[in-house]
Design an enzyme around this catalytic site. Structure first.
Site, PDB file in Angstrom:
ATOM      1  N   PRO A   1     -34.330 -36.581 -59.918  1.00  0.00           N
ATOM      2  CG  PRO A   1     -35.668 -36.458 -61.825  1.00  0.00           C
ATOM      3  CD  PRO A   1     -35.648 -36.984 -60.426  1.00  0.00           C
ATOM      4  CG  ASN A   2     -32.002 -32.838 -63.661  1.00  0.00           C
ATOM      5  OD1 ASN A   2     -31.002 -33.279 -64.222  1.00  0.00           O
ATOM      6  ND2 ASN A   2     -33.200 -32.863 -64.211  1.00  0.00           N
TER       7      ASN A   2
ATOM      8  NE  ARG B   1     -32.219 -27.911 -63.251  1.00  0.00           N
ATOM      9  CZ  ARG B   1     -33.376 -28.388 -62.842  1.00  0.00           C
ATOM     10  NH1 ARG B   1     -33.458 -29.055 -61.711  1.00  0.00           N
ATOM     11  NH2 ARG B   1     -34.459 -28.210 -63.561  1.00  0.00           N
TER      12      ARG B   1
ATOM     13  CE1 TYR C   1     -35.499 -26.296 -58.569  1.00  0.00           C
ATOM     14  CE2 TYR C   1     -34.065 -25.588 -60.348  1.00  0.00           C
ATOM     15  CZ  TYR C   1     -35.247 -26.165 -59.912  1.00  0.00           C
ATOM     16  OH  TYR C   1     -36.157 -26.615 -60.823  1.00  0.00           O
TER      17      TYR C   1
ATOM     18  CG  ASN D   1     -37.349 -32.308 -54.581  1.00  0.00           C
ATOM     19  OD1 ASN D   1     -37.969 -32.477 -55.627  1.00  0.00           O
ATOM     20  ND2 ASN D   1     -36.715 -31.181 -54.309  1.00  0.00           N
TER      21      ASN D   1
ATOM     22  CB  ALA E   1     -38.666 -33.145 -63.833  1.00  0.00           C
TER      23      ALA E   1
ATOM     24  CG  HIS F   1     -44.186 -31.770 -62.692  1.00  0.00           C
ATOM     25  ND1 HIS F   1     -44.910 -31.170 -61.676  1.00  0.00           N
ATOM     26  CD2 HIS F   1     -42.905 -31.377 -62.522  1.00  0.00           C
ATOM     27  CE1 HIS F   1     -44.085 -30.423 -60.945  1.00  0.00           C
ATOM     28  NE2 HIS F   1     -42.871 -30.535 -61.432  1.00  0.00           N
TER      29      HIS F   1
ATOM     30  CG  ASP G   1     -49.435 -46.756 -59.700  1.00  0.00           C
ATOM     31  OD1 ASP G   1     -50.371 -46.012 -59.317  1.00  0.00           O
ATOM     32  OD2 ASP G   1     -49.411 -47.280 -60.831  1.00  0.00           O
TER      33      ASP G   1
ATOM     34  CD  GLU H   1     -45.456 -33.287 -54.116  1.00  0.00           C
ATOM     35  OE1 GLU H   1     -45.242 -33.054 -55.312  1.00  0.00           O
ATOM     36  OE2 GLU H   1     -46.605 -33.304 -53.623  1.00  0.00           O
TER      37      GLU H   1
ATOM     38  CG  HIS I   1     -41.656 -29.855 -55.220  1.00  0.00           C
ATOM     39  ND1 HIS I   1     -40.984 -30.610 -56.157  1.00  0.00           N
ATOM     40  CD2 HIS I   1     -42.834 -30.479 -54.988  1.00  0.00           C
ATOM     41  CE1 HIS I   1     -41.734 -31.645 -56.481  1.00  0.00           C
ATOM     42  NE2 HIS I   1     -42.860 -31.593 -55.780  1.00  0.00           N
TER      43      HIS I   1
ATOM     44  CB  SER J   1     -38.783 -23.646 -56.919  1.00  0.00           C
ATOM     45  OG  SER J   1     -39.328 -24.692 -57.704  1.00  0.00           O
TER      46      SER J   1
ATOM     47  NE  ARG K   1     -39.557 -23.197 -61.492  1.00  0.00           N
ATOM     48  CZ  ARG K   1     -38.690 -24.202 -61.546  1.00  0.00           C
ATOM     49  NH1 ARG K   1     -38.646 -25.098 -60.579  1.00  0.00           N
ATOM     50  NH2 ARG K   1     -37.864 -24.325 -62.566  1.00  0.00           N
TER      51      ARG K   1
ATOM     52  NE  ARG L   1     -40.519 -26.237 -63.769  1.00  0.00           N
ATOM     53  CZ  ARG L   1     -39.541 -27.123 -63.933  1.00  0.00           C
ATOM     54  NH1 ARG L   1     -39.532 -28.227 -63.228  1.00  0.00           N
ATOM     55  NH2 ARG L   1     -38.570 -26.893 -64.788  1.00  0.00           N
TER      56      ARG L   1
END
Length: 157
Positions: free
Chosen positions: A10-11, A18, A23, A79, A82, A85, A92, A104, A106, A108, A113, A117
């Site tokens: 998301p985002n 953003r 980012y 990635n 959000a 978290h 799963d 995984e 990210h 940032s 932060r 997070r």
């Protein structure tokens, strides 16, 4: 078997607009093109997907798990945004597609932060985590998947 999925949550479709101080200025299209180009240099075919919907991300993980079991894919760079978290469902799903490696990523440094997070539901089931290196983190993850596949790690169901 050189296919890799770069999956963004998301985002991440808002990259470039953003919080560019957090980012960066690259758009999602820029990031995806960079991943495909770098992947090609590694001999990988990189496919990209972004969704703001948890179920869609899970469906893609399941589909790539099936491709991995069939010997048609080597892993996923993920990635989760959000959802990192909050989503036990993504935890799963990743656990369910093992031994397919999911890395995984990210952009940032989430540990520098907000406190919320600092916990990842993805990290315990990921092959590894790359955090805080901006777009380079995706390239590091592609490199790791290529090296793991060359060494025969995580390639057998």
């Amino acid at each position: 078997m050189t296919r890799v999925l770069v999956l963004n949550g998301p985002n991440l479709n808002l990259l470039g607009t953003r919080e560019p101080g957090v980012y960066g200025a690259d758009t999602l299209a820029d990031l995806e093109a960079r991943c495909r180009e770098y992947g090609a240099r590694l001999g990988l075919t990189v496919e990209t997907v972004q969704s703001n919907h948890e179920g869609v991300l899970i469906d893609h993980l399941h589909a790539w798990g099936a491709l991995h079991r069939a010997g048609q894919a080597i892993g996923v760079v993920f990635n989760p945004g959000a959802y990192t978290h909050t989503s036990i469902a993504l935890h799963d799903a990743i656990k369910g597609v093992a031994p397919m490696p999911v890395i995984e990523v990210h952009l940032s440094n989430v540990h520098a932060r907000e406190a919320f997070r600092h916990h990842s539901w993805v990290a315990p089931v990921a092959a590894g985590s790359i955090i805080g290196f901006g777009p380079e983190g995706y390239l590091l993850a592609l490199d790791a998947l290529a090296r793991r596949a060359a060494a025969g790690l995580g390639t057998k169901p």
